[in-house]
Design an enzyme around this catalytic site. Structure first.
Site, PDB file in Angstrom:
ATOM      1  N   GLY A  83      16.952  -1.138  13.315  1.00 53.93           N
ATOM      2  CA  GLY A  83      17.128  -0.978  11.868  1.00 53.93           C
ATOM      3  C   GLY A  83      18.446  -1.588  11.433  1.00 53.93           C
ATOM      4  N   ASP A 119      22.136   8.556  18.130  1.00 55.72           N
ATOM      5  CA  ASP A 119      21.044   8.189  19.024  1.00 55.72           C
ATOM      6  C   ASP A 119      20.240   9.459  19.311  1.00 55.72           C
ATOM      7  OD1 ASP A 119      19.532   7.748  21.349  1.00 55.72           O
ATOM      8  OD2 ASP A 119      20.923   6.209  22.055  1.00 55.72           O
ATOM      9  N   GLY A 175      13.215  20.569  19.718  1.00 52.30           N
ATOM     10  CA  GLY A 175      14.197  21.647  19.930  1.00 52.30           C
ATOM     11  C   GLY A 175      14.876  22.011  18.622  1.00 52.30           C
ATOM     12  N   LYS A 188      12.484  23.868  16.412  1.00 45.75           N
ATOM     13  CA  LYS A 188      12.313  25.250  16.891  1.00 45.75           C
ATOM     14  C   LYS A 188      13.482  26.124  16.414  1.00 45.75           C
ATOM     15  CE  LYS A 188      11.687  27.724  21.240  1.00 45.75           C
ATOM     16  NZ  LYS A 188      12.757  27.813  22.228  1.00 45.75           N
ATOM     17  N   TYR A 195       6.336   1.885  25.950  1.00 39.85           N
ATOM     18  CA  TYR A 195       6.048   2.304  24.574  1.00 39.85           C
ATOM     19  C   TYR A 195       4.808   3.202  24.527  1.00 39.85           C
ATOM     20  CZ  TYR A 195       5.197   1.760  19.520  1.00 39.85           C
ATOM     21  OH  TYR A 195       4.996   1.969  18.175  1.00 39.85           O
ATOM     22  N   TYR A 221       4.728  22.196  22.347  1.00 43.90           N
ATOM     23  CA  TYR A 221       5.626  23.019  21.510  1.00 43.90           C
ATOM     24  C   TYR A 221       4.821  23.813  20.477  1.00 43.90           C
ATOM     25  CZ  TYR A 221      10.376  21.792  22.935  1.00 43.90           C
ATOM     26  OH  TYR A 221      11.565  21.696  23.622  1.00 43.90           O
TER      27      TYR A 221
HETATM   28  N1  LIG Z   1       5.162  -0.550  11.895  1.00 41.85           N
HETATM   29  C1  LIG Z   1       4.045  -0.291  12.523  1.00 41.85           C
HETATM   30  O1  LIG Z   1       3.059  -1.033  12.380  1.00 41.85           O
HETATM   31  C2  LIG Z   1       3.928   0.915  13.407  1.00 41.85           C
HETATM   32  C3  LIG Z   1       2.707   1.148  14.043  1.00 41.85           C
HETATM   33  C4  LIG Z   1       2.583   2.263  14.859  1.00 41.85           C
HETATM   34  C5  LIG Z   1       3.633   3.136  15.017  1.00 41.85           C
HETATM   35  N2  LIG Z   1       4.798   2.909  14.383  1.00 41.85           N
HETATM   36  C6  LIG Z   1       5.898   3.860  14.629  1.00 41.85           C
HETATM   37  O2  LIG Z   1       6.614   4.110  13.441  1.00 41.85           O
HETATM   38  C7  LIG Z   1       7.998   4.261  13.747  1.00 41.85           C
HETATM   39  C8  LIG Z   1       8.816   3.299  12.893  1.00 41.85           C
HETATM   40  O3  LIG Z   1       8.421   1.971  13.187  1.00 41.85           O
HETATM   41  P1  LIG Z   1       9.005   0.714  12.404  1.00 41.85           P
HETATM   42  O4  LIG Z   1       7.927  -0.277  12.326  1.00 41.85           O
HETATM   43  O5  LIG Z   1       9.687   1.169  11.187  1.00 41.85           O
HETATM   44  O6  LIG Z   1      10.038   0.172  13.490  1.00 41.85           O
HETATM   45  P2  LIG Z   1      11.593  -0.173  13.344  1.00 41.85           P
HETATM   46  O7  LIG Z   1      12.014  -0.749  14.641  1.00 41.85           O
HETATM   47  O8  LIG Z   1      11.818  -0.983  12.116  1.00 41.85           O
HETATM   48  O9  LIG Z   1      12.237   1.246  13.112  1.00 41.85           O
HETATM   49  C9  LIG Z   1      12.625   2.105  14.154  1.00 41.85           C
HETATM   50  C10 LIG Z   1      13.992   2.661  13.808  1.00 41.85           C
HETATM   51  O10 LIG Z   1      14.393   3.561  14.844  1.00 41.85           O
HETATM   52  C11 LIG Z   1      15.742   3.301  15.172  1.00 41.85           C
HETATM   53  N3  LIG Z   1      15.956   3.745  16.559  1.00 41.85           N
HETATM   54  C12 LIG Z   1      15.453   3.210  17.698  1.00 41.85           C
HETATM   55  N4  LIG Z   1      15.864   3.922  18.758  1.00 41.85           N
HETATM   56  C13 LIG Z   1      16.636   4.928  18.282  1.00 41.85           C
HETATM   57  C14 LIG Z   1      17.359   5.989  18.890  1.00 41.85           C
HETATM   58  N5  LIG Z   1      17.354   6.171  20.220  1.00 41.85           N
HETATM   59  N6  LIG Z   1      18.063   6.836  18.088  1.00 41.85           N
HETATM   60  C15 LIG Z   1      18.078   6.661  16.738  1.00 41.85           C
HETATM   61  N7  LIG Z   1      17.417   5.671  16.118  1.00 41.85           N
HETATM   62  C16 LIG Z   1      16.706   4.811  16.882  1.00 41.85           C
HETATM   63  C17 LIG Z   1      15.912   1.799  15.003  1.00 41.85           C
HETATM   64  O11 LIG Z   1      17.248   1.385  14.849  1.00 41.85           O
HETATM   65  C18 LIG Z   1      15.074   1.570  13.742  1.00 41.85           C
HETATM   66  O12 LIG Z   1      15.836   1.724  12.568  1.00 41.85           O
HETATM   67  C19 LIG Z   1       8.168   4.020  15.243  1.00 41.85           C
HETATM   68  O13 LIG Z   1       8.236   5.259  15.889  1.00 41.85           O
HETATM   69  C20 LIG Z   1       6.902   3.297  15.615  1.00 41.85           C
HETATM   70  O14 LIG Z   1       6.531   3.554  16.942  1.00 41.85           O
HETATM   71  C21 LIG Z   1       4.986   1.805  13.596  1.00 41.85           C
END
Ligand SMILES: NC(=O)c1ccc[n+]([C@@H]2O[C@H](COP(=O)([O-])OP(=O)(O)OC[C@H]3O[C@@H](n4cnc5c(N)ncnc54)[C@H](O)[C@@H]3O)[C@@H](O)[C@H]2O)c1
Length: 327
Positions: A52, A72, A116, A119, A159, A173
């Site tokens: 992001g 994180d 957590g 909860k 993933y 949970y």
């Molecule tokens: N966009 C899609 O088509 C799609 C499809 C299926 C699932 N998802 C899920 O939706 C969610 C968001 O996806 P997105 O497309 O916006 O992706 P993205 O990569 O744009 O957003 C993910 C965000 O999580 C942050 N991040 C990653 N690891 C982190 C950590 N350890 N701690 C804190 N922040 C962390 C990143 O910096 C980013 O801002 C994800 O969980 C993804 O698996 C998205």
């Protein structure tokens, strides 16, 4: 202040929730923050900026109801909130394969930490799961009852299996600690704020078309995908969070209209007016051949269907990337 104003303030106060969005500076997370702020809520966005960035949330940084915390989620978080949307996780193969161990940790330790927290503070918690938990599916379109066909040791497993384990944790949970949970299985979503270099098919094709570069189609392009515009997706996520407590999902959210990757490439060339040529490259490992949600459950329980068609969504997304590239 007249009587109507007093009533309005009173109602807003009672309806305002403190909502945590993890991954809130990412593609979907930033749109979710916008939506929740527009609904009058107090939003805490947590992100480590792995994929992001600040540009996605720049327009809301001055909003008094918005707060950002660089953190994180593989580490515990102590905050007071009513609802949690857990979106933190890199979502595109290029990004989640960059550091696969960290990807699994983000899904699994991240889930343990948000659960957590939920909860402790008795919050309701929604997991952004994915259609990838179905792997290379033997069922088409995919229904929620389908258990999937995932290679547990392949390049995508960090993933896919991380997200599957997160779902397991959410349901354990729920059963063991009676947490109020919601699990959304998100299918391919696109729109403004996508990362320009994340290798996802829509953003890659649009950027290549706008730059006049060759459009890279993997395989012969006959593999199918369904594409949901981001506004529809966010609408469904918020509706899911607000369903009665006895509805947990998992529920598929996506647009069932199916297109081949080649059709998508041709549409993007037409809408951008690009002179780019289509070139073909070998299919990546474990790339699913078909992906299409069965959204019967979402229609029934969320009263939701996607409203924005591919052409309209692509036009909005192209406008965003055109401005982005010109910056
Ligand atoms: N966009 C899609 O088509 C799609 C499809 C299926 C699932 N998802 C899920 O939706 C969610 C968001 O996806 P997105 O497309 O916006 O992706 P993205 O990569 O744009 O957003 C993910 C965000 O999580 C942050 N991040 C990653 N690891 C982190 C950590 N350890 N701690 C804190 N922040 C962390 C990143 O910096 C980013 O801002 C994800 O969980 C993804 O698996 C998205």
């Amino acid at each position: 202040m007249d009587h109507t104003q007093v009533k309005q303030t009173h109602r807003t106060y009672h309806h305002q929730k403190r909502i945590l969005v993890t991954g809130g500076a990412g593609f979907l997370g930033s749109h979710l923050c916008d939506h929740l702020l527009a609904d009058g809520h107090d939003v805490l966005c947590v992100d480590n900026f792995f994929t992001g960035n600040k540009q996605n949330i720049r327009h809301i940084l001055q909003n008094a109801n918005f707060e950002f915390l660089r953190h994180d989620i593989t580490f515990p978080l102590y905050v007071e909130v009513d609802d949690i949307y857990n979106l933190a996780c890199p979502a595109s193969p290029i990004h989640y394969q960059f550091d696969p161990v960290q990807t699994t940790k983000t899904s699994v330790h991240g889930a343990i930490n948000v659960l957590g927290l939920a909860k402790r503070v008795k919050a309701k918690v929604l997991q952004a799961s994915t259609s990838e938990i179905y792997g290379d599916p033997h069922q088409h379109p995919q229904q929620e009852a389908y258990w999937g066909n995932v290679n547990p040791i392949g390049l995508r497993a960090c993933y896919d299996e991380g997200k599957r384990c997160a779902e397991t944790l959410f349901f354990d949970y729920h059963r063991q600690h009676h947490l109020r949970i919601k699990v959304a299985r998100i299918f391919n979503t696109y729109g403004p704020h996508m990362h320009p270099n994340d290798g996802r098919v829509v953003s890659s094709f649009i950027v290549q078309a706008l730059k006049g570069e060759p459009i890279t189609v993997f395989g012969d392009g006959s593999q199918s995908r369904s594409f949901c515009y981001v506004d529809d997706l966010i609408d469904a996520m918020v509706k899911l969070m607000n369903t009665p407590d006895d509805f947990t999902g998992p529920v598929n959210i996506g647009n069932p209209d199916e297109y081949s990757v080649l059709e998508l490439a041709r549409n993007i060339i037409r809408l951008t007016g690009s002179k780019s040529q289509i070139i073909h490259k070998p299919l990546p490992e474990d790339d699913p051949l078909k992906r299409k949600p069965d959204i019967t459950m979402a229609k029934k329980h969320l009263g939701w269907t996607p409203k924005i068609g591919l052409e309209e969504g692509l036009e909005k997304t192209i406008a965003y990337f055109r401005a982005f590239i010109q910056k």
